[in-house]
Scaffold this active site. Structure first.
Site: not given
Ligand code: 13P
Length: 251
Positions: A9, A11, A95, A167, A173, A212
């Site tokens: 993802n 983002k 999400h 998640e 993050g 993460s």
């Molecule tokens: P990170 O891997 O940056 O923690 O993000 C996870 C996420 O939200 C994937 O959709």
């Protein structure tokens, strides 16, 4: 045996050129992956070009969200059919950033799911609790409520098309991955709940973990029986690191 799905993802990162370059680097570096699936989710403006860049490779492309409405006067929104017209085949729904940054609740995500399925997109349905919800012992109630809202929105015939993703919001993050035990417990709970609604279909459904994920922790996570892949954020933006995650070795 469920086939792992490793999904990236991206983002709100990377412009058109960088998105296509990353997709091409992944395509080149992927090699043959007979025992796992790979998908990438660029920003909307790059989906069509990325889908072209990986066309004919094992890499699938999807959108990070879609609108809850079919079409019309919704400035800035991207509908499921628009997404499908770019050759995207998948979409991430629910999400935590849509839930907590954009304030979208279960009801709007249920409508998005209907739109996505009607358009022929395969959805990844995200659920997860905040730190405060975990601290107050509400994790199970929260993820089950989010899952039920999705399942209530679609006929049982559509259940085989669903991929779930756990998640935990506090792990996204932050560099704080859920422990394998914490993740495994929620994944098992989600599978049980899905089984109660879907029967045997739930045994084939993939439940991804996100939060993460890195090349250093993917193998340990994937050793848990109900963890069937990963939804990777930050670590999917570097071709080398994402390829290491895709190519993880089973413990
Ligand atoms: P990170 O891997 O940056 O923690 O993000 C996870 C996420 O939200 C994937 O959709």
């Amino acid at each position: 045996m469920r086939r792992p799905l490793i999904a990236g993802n991206w983002k709100m990162n990377l412009g058109l050129g960088d998105s296509v370059r990353l997709a091409e680097a992944l395509r080149t570096g992927l090699g043959s992956v007979p025992d796992r699936d790979v998908a990438i989710f660029p920003g909307f403006v790059s989906v069509a070009a990325v889908a072209r860049a990986v066309d004919g490779s094992p890499i699938k492309t999807g959108g990070q969200d879609c609108a809850s409405e079919l079409d019309g006067a919704f400035t800035g929104a991207v509908s499921a059919t628009m997404l499908k017209s770019t050759s995207a085949s998948m979409v991430i729904l629910g999400h935590s950033e849509r839930r907590h940054v954009f304030g979208e609740g279960d009801a709007v995500h249920a409508k998005k799911l209907q739109r996505a399925l009607d358009a022929g997109l395969l959805p990844i349905l995200c659920v997860g609790e905040t730190q405060a919800e975990r601290d107050s012992g509400a994790t199970s109630a929260v993820v089950l409520r989010q899952l039920q809202a999705f399942l209530d929105a679609v006929p049982t015939l559509a259940f085989p098309k669903l991929t779930l993703a756990y998640e935990p919001v506090w792990a996204i993050g932050t560099g704080r991955t859920a422990s394998v035990e914490q993740a495994a417990e929620v994944h098992a709970l989600l599978r049980r709940a899905f089984r109660e609604r879907a029967g045997a279909v739930a045994e084939d459904a993939r439940i991804l973990y996100g939060g993460s994920v890195k090349s250093s922790n993917i193998a340990a996570l994937m050793a848990a029986p109900d963890i069937d892949g990963a939804l990777v954020g930050g670590a999917s933006l570097q071709a080398d690191e994402f390829l290491r995650i895709i190519h993880f070795q089973r413990n």
